[in-house]
Design a protein around this motif. Structure first.
Motif, PDB file in Angstrom:
ATOM      1  N   ASP A 349       1.135-106.901 -91.965  1.00  0.00           N
ATOM      2  CA  ASP A 349       0.894-105.974 -93.067  1.00  0.00           C
ATOM      3  C   ASP A 349       1.514-104.608 -92.788  1.00  0.00           C
ATOM      4  O   ASP A 349       2.032-103.946 -93.695  1.00  0.00           O
ATOM      5  CB  ASP A 349      -0.604-105.828 -93.318  1.00  0.00           C
ATOM      6  CG  ASP A 349      -1.228-107.084 -93.899  1.00  0.00           C
ATOM      7  OD1 ASP A 349      -0.470-107.936 -94.408  1.00  0.00           O
ATOM      8  OD2 ASP A 349      -2.476-107.228 -93.835  1.00  0.00           O
ATOM      9  N   LYS A 350       1.465-104.178 -91.531  1.00  0.00           N
ATOM     10  CA  LYS A 350       2.064-102.891 -91.160  1.00  0.00           C
ATOM     11  C   LYS A 350       3.578-102.927 -91.375  1.00  0.00           C
ATOM     12  O   LYS A 350       4.163-102.000 -91.938  1.00  0.00           O
ATOM     13  CB  LYS A 350       1.750-102.566 -89.705  1.00  0.00           C
ATOM     14  CG  LYS A 350       2.293-101.223 -89.236  1.00  0.00           C
ATOM     15  CD  LYS A 350       2.154-101.042 -87.731  1.00  0.00           C
ATOM     16  CE  LYS A 350       0.706-100.939 -87.304  1.00  0.00           C
ATOM     17  NZ  LYS A 350       0.587-100.605 -85.852  1.00  0.00           N
ATOM     18  N   GLN A 353       4.315-102.934 -95.096  1.00  0.00           N
ATOM     19  CA  GLN A 353       4.070-101.632 -95.699  1.00  0.00           C
ATOM     20  C   GLN A 353       5.229-100.678 -95.426  1.00  0.00           C
ATOM     21  O   GLN A 353       5.650 -99.927 -96.314  1.00  0.00           O
ATOM     22  CB  GLN A 353       2.766-101.040 -95.155  1.00  0.00           C
ATOM     23  CG  GLN A 353       2.369 -99.720 -95.796  1.00  0.00           C
ATOM     24  CD  GLN A 353       1.041 -99.214 -95.252  1.00  0.00           C
ATOM     25  OE1 GLN A 353       0.477 -99.790 -94.316  1.00  0.00           O
ATOM     26  NE2 GLN A 353       0.531 -98.146 -95.831  1.00  0.00           N
ATOM     27  N   PHE A 422       8.757 -99.483 -87.234  1.00  0.00           N
ATOM     28  CA  PHE A 422       7.607-100.321 -86.881  1.00  0.00           C
ATOM     29  C   PHE A 422       7.160-100.064 -85.449  1.00  0.00           C
ATOM     30  O   PHE A 422       5.968 -99.858 -85.170  1.00  0.00           O
ATOM     31  CB  PHE A 422       7.998-101.789 -87.081  1.00  0.00           C
ATOM     32  CG  PHE A 422       6.923-102.783 -86.714  1.00  0.00           C
ATOM     33  CD1 PHE A 422       5.695-102.782 -87.349  1.00  0.00           C
ATOM     34  CD2 PHE A 422       7.164-103.736 -85.727  1.00  0.00           C
ATOM     35  CE1 PHE A 422       4.716-103.699 -87.013  1.00  0.00           C
ATOM     36  CE2 PHE A 422       6.188-104.661 -85.387  1.00  0.00           C
ATOM     37  CZ  PHE A 422       4.969-104.647 -86.028  1.00  0.00           C
ATOM     38  N   THR A 425       5.173 -96.861 -84.624  1.00  0.00           N
ATOM     39  CA  THR A 425       3.776 -96.737 -85.028  1.00  0.00           C
ATOM     40  C   THR A 425       2.819 -97.023 -83.868  1.00  0.00           C
ATOM     41  O   THR A 425       1.599 -96.838 -83.995  1.00  0.00           O
ATOM     42  CB  THR A 425       3.437 -97.708 -86.179  1.00  0.00           C
ATOM     43  OG1 THR A 425       3.613 -99.054 -85.729  1.00  0.00           O
ATOM     44  CG2 THR A 425       4.337 -97.449 -87.384  1.00  0.00           C
TER      45      THR A 425
END
Length: 426
Positions: A349-350, A353, A422, A425
């Motif tokens: 999901d990250k 997004q 990604f 994060t």
């Protein structure tokens, strides 16, 4: 139109053109680097990155030098992690003749990865599916070979069962010749049959010849030594936590002196993406995670390198927050697939997004667990692991046409940006 107005428009369009050219150059610098790495790993000097003429060893040396050029640090003062395994190789002669015509390896035929050496003629005994399945061992005399001719439209599951039987026959009983209409797709094996097994591409519209002439050198290597290549970038802040970014660099190698499998998409392009990310993270380290970059050997022969690392490495698995495994990075026109995306949903999901805000790729598909690359030994030990590969029009896979020049690198820039965002994060 007034002269000053004409000059204004000329200056405007010239400035816009120069801006566009500079932007394009900036955008393509990453792709140019990716192509450069891929071209090098696919070059004839790398021998298909297999186990003939030290192909895998040559590729490892190149990657070590690239790690050093980027300034990656050895892991616990070690940049190479050696291990060994057995492999069947085809270093010299590899030819067959049908009706006095020489067949071309990789185009007209493949040797089975476990094929035994053979020199001489064999008489062919045509057999259909039922005859193969009911075959009794010891039925054929020496000098004879089974020629399996599948009927058109045979179901894939049935063909798989028949091939299993043919492999058992070649292991202990007689040579096997298999005719096929499927794309010729090769692999690599850690065992060798007692007899040859050859797959011939044919439309099946002609009758099977009475004989085949085989001239195949197969050499079984019991102890081939290869290396995982390790290098890391320390976190900005002192940390014991790691992210692993990995890609396998081995491929299928040679089928005789004249034919090699370049392995452009699989997986020179994945190594290129890994090195691209290493270059970016070296310039701007992650705040709280060390990043360990690993180029794995032995993936094509059963995830040997990643399995060895997981079982033998000094890095504790509970120190690894995530594994990002990269393969088939040479296209992306149709998006990407994330293996384990439905397992580690928060990670997936990250990633999705971030893509929604960057529009890096058109589609992100998710898959469940699959033992299809080097993420698998990690995830089986409970380490969160994603395996990402691109989708696109290039369908060359495990064949002689998987060349660097066949790759579009359509979304290489954008995908590298997505993956970097990604990783940042963490």
């Amino acid at each position: 139109m007034p002269r000053n107005l004409i000059q204004f428009f000329l200056s405007f369009f010239l400035g816009a053109l120069l801006t566009a050219l500079n932007f394009t150059h900036c955008q393509s610098a990453i792709t140019n680097y990716g192509r450069e790495i891929t071209n090098k790993l696919c070059s004839p000097e790398m021998e298909g990155r297999g186990y003939v003429n030290s192909g895998c060893e040559k590729a490892a040396s190149f990657i070590v030098s690239e790690f050093n050029n980027l300034g990656l640090l050895p892991m616990n003062e070690v940049s190479k992690q050696p291990f060994t395994f057995s492999v069947n190789t085809f270093p010299n002669k590899c030819s067959i003749r049908l009706r006095f015509r020489r067949q071309i390896p990789g185009i007209n035929f493949l040797v089975h990865p476990s094929c035994a050496p053979h020199h001489g003629r064999l008489s062919l005994i045509p057999m259909g599916s039922n005859e193969v399945l009911s075959y009794s061992y010891g039925k054929l005399p020496q000098g004879k070979a089974i020629a399996f001719v599948p009927h058109p439209g045979i179901p894939r599951d049935s063909l798989r069962i028949i091939r299993n039987k043919l492999e058992k026959i070649a292991q202990v009983d007689v040579p096997v010749i298999e005719y096929t209409r499927e794309k010729l797709t090769w692999s690599v094996s850690s065992s060798q049959f007692k007899y040859p097994y050859i797959q011939i591409f044919d439309t099946l519209d002609v009758s099977v010849p009475k004989q085949i002439k085989i001239n195949i050198d197969a050499k079984f290597e019991k102890q081939v030594s290869v290396d995982n290549i390790l290098g890391y970038v320390a976190a900005k802040n002192s940390s014991d936590s790691f992210i692993v970014v990995c890609a396998h660099y081995d491929h299928l190698g040679r089928m005789g002196k004249k034919t090699y499998f370049p392995g452009g998409n699989d997986n020179a392009s994945g190594v290129a993406m890994m090195l691209t990310l290493a270059k970016a993270i070296k310039n701007q380290a992650l705040p709280n995670h060390n990043v360990l970059f690993i180029a794995f050997a032995g993936e094509e022969i059963g995830l040997k390198g990643s399995t060895f690392f997981v079982n033998e490495s000094g890095v504790l698995l509970n120190q690894i927050s995530m594994v990002l495994n990269l393969d088939i990075m040479g296209s992306g026109e149709e998006g990407i697939t994330v293996v384990n995306g439905s397992v580690y949903t928060a990670l997936f999901d990250k990633l999705k997004q971030i893509n929604n805000s960057t529009l890096s790729v058109s589609t992100i598909k998710t898959r469940g667990r699959a033992a299809n690359s080097d993420h698998y030994p990690f995830s089986e030990k409970g380490v969160p692991s994603l395996f990402i590969y691109t989708m696109g029009p290039n369908k060359n896979y495990h064949d002689i046409f998987d060349k660097s020049e066949a790759l579009s690198f359509n979304r290489f820039d954008e995908l590298s940006y997505l993956l970097l965002r990604f990783l940042q994060t963490f």
